[in-house]
Design an enzyme around this catalytic site. Structure first.
Site, PDB file in Angstrom:
ATOM      1  N   HIS A 117       0.829  -1.203   0.000  1.00 32.51           N
ATOM      2  CA  HIS A 117       0.000   0.000   0.000  1.00 32.51           C
ATOM      3  C   HIS A 117       0.864   1.253   0.000  1.00 32.51           C
ATOM      4  CE1 HIS A 117      -2.930  -2.979   1.507  1.00 32.51           C
ATOM      5  NE2 HIS A 117      -3.847  -2.190   0.992  1.00 32.51           N
ATOM      6  N   ASP A 122      -4.656  -5.838  -8.125  1.00 29.60           N
ATOM      7  CA  ASP A 122      -4.820  -5.155  -6.855  1.00 29.60           C
ATOM      8  C   ASP A 122      -4.999  -3.669  -7.173  1.00 29.60           C
ATOM      9  OD1 ASP A 122      -5.024  -4.751  -4.128  1.00 29.60           O
ATOM     10  OD2 ASP A 122      -3.180  -5.810  -3.631  1.00 29.60           O
TER      11      ASP A 122
END
Length: 344
Positions: free
Chosen positions: A185, A255
């Site tokens: 992230h 993702d």
């Protein structure tokens, strides 16, 4: 209402209901799905109204997904949603009583899917197939175990529970995010291991589960022994290994393209193009409305009927019923009792 096949982009919305811009974006032919977050949930009635409005935008309806695994990754936690255990709980239980743990994993899958489906959510991005090497804080207790065989057994049981409630499964994060400490992230993780090592460990749950898993999400992790690109942008990982050696024929999701782990590929359009060219069927853009708009304005992939059909296959085949019907379902009550005993 527009009649268009599902497009390759999954995006998000900001609040509890759709505004005019949301409806315009969701009707765009490039869009095929929407992912929900905790910010989209006030209570059960509101969520049911929101999912009904999202499904009404298009025919066939958009695929509504959520990250709802249990433990610390569970977006909805109140107003009738059961607090599901972290998957590590099931792995620990398996070490003591494998038969009981498998039954509890099936029960957890059924409760998870039934509670979401009763309010109009189609899909949860679960189960996590990453191995727990004790290195990754972002994975941590989201992983069932460090043993690939135990991960495969418990994930397969969870997927059985999902399927019994009419929900498909998504294995993540291929080929494995558990060995690296960096969080994709906010960083660009690099896993320096040789392919043979990854094959003998992280890939084994995917190999053992086969078609028990309906979709796969690759990791934003670079494995330089195989490719200089993160797995979700790599034809070697998606086409040669996942589709080729593993013979996986389900859906492949990227993702989130707004994550730092995707930044090595370029801007959001370059990221989508790279994921699409690698073989992803649907790309996610989350928590970045400006990037989502830039993507659907600037990326126009040729229609692909095979990919659209794969994504459409994840939509539930029949309604599950509302909260009232759920409360009367003996399968749900039995599964709920198992889960509540596990978390007591």
């Amino acid at each position: 209402m527009r009649h268009t096949p599902p497009g390759p982009v999954m995006l998000d919305v900001a609040g509890f209901e759709l505004d005019a811009e949301d409806r315009e974006l969701l009707a765009h032919p490039s869009v095929g799905g929407l992912i929900l977050f905790a910010r989209n949930f006030a209570d059960a009635r509101q969520l049911a109204a929101l999912t009904e409005a999202i499904h009404a935008v298009r025919t066939p309806p958009l695929l509504i997904a959520v990250d709802h695994e249990g433990g610390r990754v569970q977006r909805f936690r109140s107003d009738g949603f059961t607090h599901l255990p972290a998957m590590r709980t099931l792995g620990t239980r398996y070490e003591v009583d494998a038969t009981a743990a498998l039954g509890e994993a099936r029960a957890a899958g059924f409760v998870l899917a039934a509670e979401l489906r009763a309010l109009g959510v189609d899909l949860s991005f679960t189960p996590v197939l990453d191995l727990d090497f004790g290195a990754s804080a972002v994975i941590g207790d989201r992983a069932f175990h460090g043993d690939p065989a135990i991960v495969a057994a418990l994930a397969g049981a969870l997927a059985e529970g999902l399927r019994a409630a009419g929900m498909k499964s998504v294995g993540k994060h291929f080929p494995g995010h558990g060995f690296v400490a960096a969080d994709s992230h906010v960083a660009i993780p690099v896993d320096e291991r040789e392919f043979d090592t990854i094959w003998r460990t992280d890939i084994q749950p995917y190999l053992q589960l086969g078609r028990q898993i309906d979709a796969v999400m690759p990791a934003h992790v670079i494995y330089p022994a195989v490719d200089a690109l993160p797995a979700g942008f790599s034809r070697k990982w998606v086409q040669d290994i996942l589709r080729g050696r593993l013979e996986f024929d389900g859906v492949v999701f990227s993702d989130d393209l707004s994550m730092e782990g995707a930044s090595v590929v370029g801007d959001v359009v370059a990221r989508a193009e790279a994921a699409w060219d690698a073989g992803c069927d649907m790309v996610l853009v989350c928590n970045a409305r400006d990037q989502a708009i830039r993507l659907i304005d600037g990326w126009h992939p040729a229609p692909d009927a095979e990919r659209s059909a794969r994504v459409a296959s994840l939509l539930p085949k029949q309604p599950f019923g509302d909260r009232t019907q759920l409360a009367q379902d003996t399968r749900y009550r039995d599964a709920l009792d198992q889960v509540q005993r596990l978390t007591a």
